[in-house]
Design a protein around this motif. Structure first.
Motif, mmCIF file in Angstrom:
data_model
loop_
_atom_site.group_PDB
_atom_site.id
_atom_site.type_symbol
_atom_site.label_atom_id
_atom_site.label_comp_id
_atom_site.label_asym_id
_atom_site.label_seq_id
_atom_site.Cartn_x
_atom_site.Cartn_y
_atom_site.Cartn_z
ATOM 1 N N PRO A 1 0.818 -1.217 0.000
ATOM 2 C CA PRO A 1 0.000 0.000 0.000
ATOM 3 C C PRO A 1 0.855 1.272 0.000
ATOM 4 O O PRO A 1 1.896 1.331 0.655
ATOM 5 C CB PRO A 1 -0.798 -0.096 1.319
ATOM 6 C CG PRO A 1 -0.593 -1.491 1.821
ATOM 7 C CD PRO A 1 0.724 -1.945 1.281
ATOM 8 N N ALA A 2 0.393 2.269 -0.726
ATOM 9 C CA ALA A 2 1.031 3.582 -0.713
ATOM 10 C C ALA A 2 0.206 4.533 0.138
ATOM 11 O O ALA A 2 -1.009 4.379 0.272
ATOM 12 C CB ALA A 2 1.164 4.122 -2.137
ATOM 13 N N LYS A 3 0.867 5.504 0.711
ATOM 14 C CA LYS A 3 0.189 6.423 1.625
ATOM 15 C C LYS A 3 -0.847 7.295 0.935
ATOM 16 O O LYS A 3 -1.722 7.858 1.596
ATOM 17 C CB LYS A 3 1.225 7.300 2.336
ATOM 18 C CG LYS A 3 2.092 6.519 3.318
ATOM 19 C CD LYS A 3 3.061 7.425 4.064
ATOM 20 C CE LYS A 3 3.884 6.618 5.068
ATOM 21 N NZ LYS A 3 4.852 7.462 5.815
ATOM 22 N N TYR B 1 -1.120 1.843 -4.572
ATOM 23 C CA TYR B 1 -0.165 0.828 -4.140
ATOM 24 C C TYR B 1 1.110 0.908 -4.970
ATOM 25 O O TYR B 1 1.092 1.342 -6.120
ATOM 26 C CB TYR B 1 -0.765 -0.585 -4.179
ATOM 27 C CG TYR B 1 -1.373 -1.030 -5.492
ATOM 28 C CD1 TYR B 1 -0.578 -1.472 -6.552
ATOM 29 C CD2 TYR B 1 -2.750 -1.057 -5.669
ATOM 30 C CE1 TYR B 1 -1.142 -1.913 -7.744
ATOM 31 C CE2 TYR B 1 -3.328 -1.503 -6.849
ATOM 32 C CZ TYR B 1 -2.508 -1.930 -7.885
ATOM 33 O OH TYR B 1 -3.060 -2.365 -9.070
ATOM 34 N N LEU C 1 -6.469 1.578 -3.926
ATOM 35 C CA LEU C 1 -6.227 0.468 -3.004
ATOM 36 C C LEU C 1 -7.543 -0.085 -2.460
ATOM 37 O O LEU C 1 -7.752 -1.306 -2.447
ATOM 38 C CB LEU C 1 -5.329 0.911 -1.850
ATOM 39 C CG LEU C 1 -5.054 -0.146 -0.778
ATOM 40 C CD1 LEU C 1 -4.330 -1.348 -1.365
ATOM 41 C CD2 LEU C 1 -4.266 0.447 0.383
ATOM 42 N N LEU D 1 -0.846 -7.764 2.966
ATOM 43 C CA LEU D 1 -0.485 -6.363 2.793
ATOM 44 C C LEU D 1 0.888 -6.113 3.397
ATOM 45 O O LEU D 1 1.131 -6.462 4.559
ATOM 46 C CB LEU D 1 -1.511 -5.443 3.454
ATOM 47 C CG LEU D 1 -2.931 -5.462 2.883
ATOM 48 C CD1 LEU D 1 -3.823 -4.502 3.664
ATOM 49 C CD2 LEU D 1 -2.924 -5.089 1.405
ATOM 50 N N GLU E 1 4.196 -3.388 4.276
ATOM 51 C CA GLU E 1 4.324 -2.093 4.943
ATOM 52 C C GLU E 1 3.868 -0.967 4.015
ATOM 53 O O GLU E 1 4.161 -0.975 2.811
ATOM 54 C CB GLU E 1 5.796 -1.880 5.323
ATOM 55 C CG GLU E 1 6.112 -0.533 5.929
ATOM 56 C CD GLU E 1 7.611 -0.331 6.126
ATOM 57 O OE1 GLU E 1 7.972 0.691 6.730
ATOM 58 O OE2 GLU E 1 8.401 -1.194 5.681
ATOM 59 N N GLU E 2 3.162 -0.008 4.568
ATOM 60 C CA GLU E 2 2.752 1.164 3.795
ATOM 61 C C GLU E 2 3.961 2.069 3.558
ATOM 62 O O GLU E 2 4.714 2.365 4.480
ATOM 63 C CB GLU E 2 1.666 1.929 4.547
ATOM 64 C CG GLU E 2 1.102 3.105 3.767
ATOM 65 C CD GLU E 2 0.037 3.851 4.565
ATOM 66 O OE1 GLU E 2 -1.148 3.713 4.236
ATOM 67 O OE2 GLU E 2 0.416 4.580 5.512
ATOM 68 N N ASN F 1 5.657 5.609 1.186
ATOM 69 C CA ASN F 1 5.366 6.898 0.582
ATOM 70 C C ASN F 1 5.955 6.964 -0.822
ATOM 71 O O ASN F 1 7.165 6.857 -0.991
ATOM 72 C CB ASN F 1 5.972 8.014 1.446
ATOM 73 C CG ASN F 1 5.762 9.386 0.845
ATOM 74 O OD1 ASN F 1 4.659 9.741 0.453
ATOM 75 N ND2 ASN F 1 6.830 10.173 0.760
#
Length: 225
Positions: free
Chosen positions: A154-156, A160, A184, A198, A200-201, A203
């Motif tokens: 996942p992206a912030k 993703y 997402l 999932l 780690e998220e 940036n």
């Protein structure tokens, strides 16, 4: 940091049809936009200018190449516009292809489909604009696919940065507002009947706010801004 030369033009796109024999059961795909002035990191360029945005994107590409080289998998770079024969995606490490499709979802689906047809059992796609990405994230994703149908980083911003699958799931690539904060969420809705993991998220870098935390990027723009 010369990534694009005038002599590297459409003539090199004959590489797009090259057939590669797998040397691994795993394939890593890097989706990259050709680093051309005014055509990449356009949201960032609105704040720091096109030249600075391009320089930052080239830096991000170099980071992605360095991280990807460490991965135990066959590695593919899919260019957005033209395949560049001579750049820092060294041909002895990265196999070169061209993206095709009417939107990002179609282009990803086509890339996955092409590699599965070559015989790969696990295929992961990553973006090329994350300074936080490490080889450990990619290794964990491949490991996760041993137990799960899908793995996502996942992206912030609500999208993703990584997607890994073991077979095509066509709904993942359709009916998405690509580049928005809903990607997402909508993708997770599509895989409710799958086992998934999932990561780690992280940036990704799209705007000026995204680059502020990174001291190493300050050399590319006016630090008084």
């Amino acid at each position: 940091m010369g990534l694009l030369n005038a002599k590297d033009s459409d003539s090199n796109n004959e590489l797009a049809t090259n057939f590669y024999f797998p040397s691994s059961k795993n394939a890593l795909v890097i989706f990259t936009r050709n680093p051309e002035l005014g055509k990449c990191k356009t949201r960032l360029a609105k704040t720091i200018g096109e030249k600075s945005a391009l320089d930052i994107y080239k830096y991000l590409l170099q980071h992605t190449a360095k991280v990807s080289k460490k991965t135990e998998a066959d590695k593919y770079v899919f260019y957005s516009e033209n395949i560049i024969k001579q750049d820092f995606w060294k041909s002895e490490v990265f196999r070169k292809k061209l993206q095709y499709g009417y939107d990002l979802g179609a282009r990803m689906e086509n890339a996955f489909s092409e590699l599965f047809q070559l015989g790969y059992e696990k295929v992961i796609i990553i973006g090329s604009d994350l300074l936080d990405l490490t080889s450990s994230h990619i290794e964990k994703a491949f490991s996760s696919l041993s137990k799960n149908d899908v793995v996502i980083g996942p992206a912030k911003d609500g999208g993703y940065y990584l997607l890994g699958i073991k077979k095509l799931h066509p709904t993942i690539f359709k009916n998405k507002a690509w580049g928005t904060s809903t990607v997402l969420k909508d993708t997770l809705n599509d895989i409710q009947n799958c086992t998934f993991d999932l990561l780690e998220e992280l940036n990704d870098v799209d705007t000026f706010e995204d680059i502020k935390p990174y001291q190493e990027l300050k050399k590319f723009y006016n630090t008084n801004d």
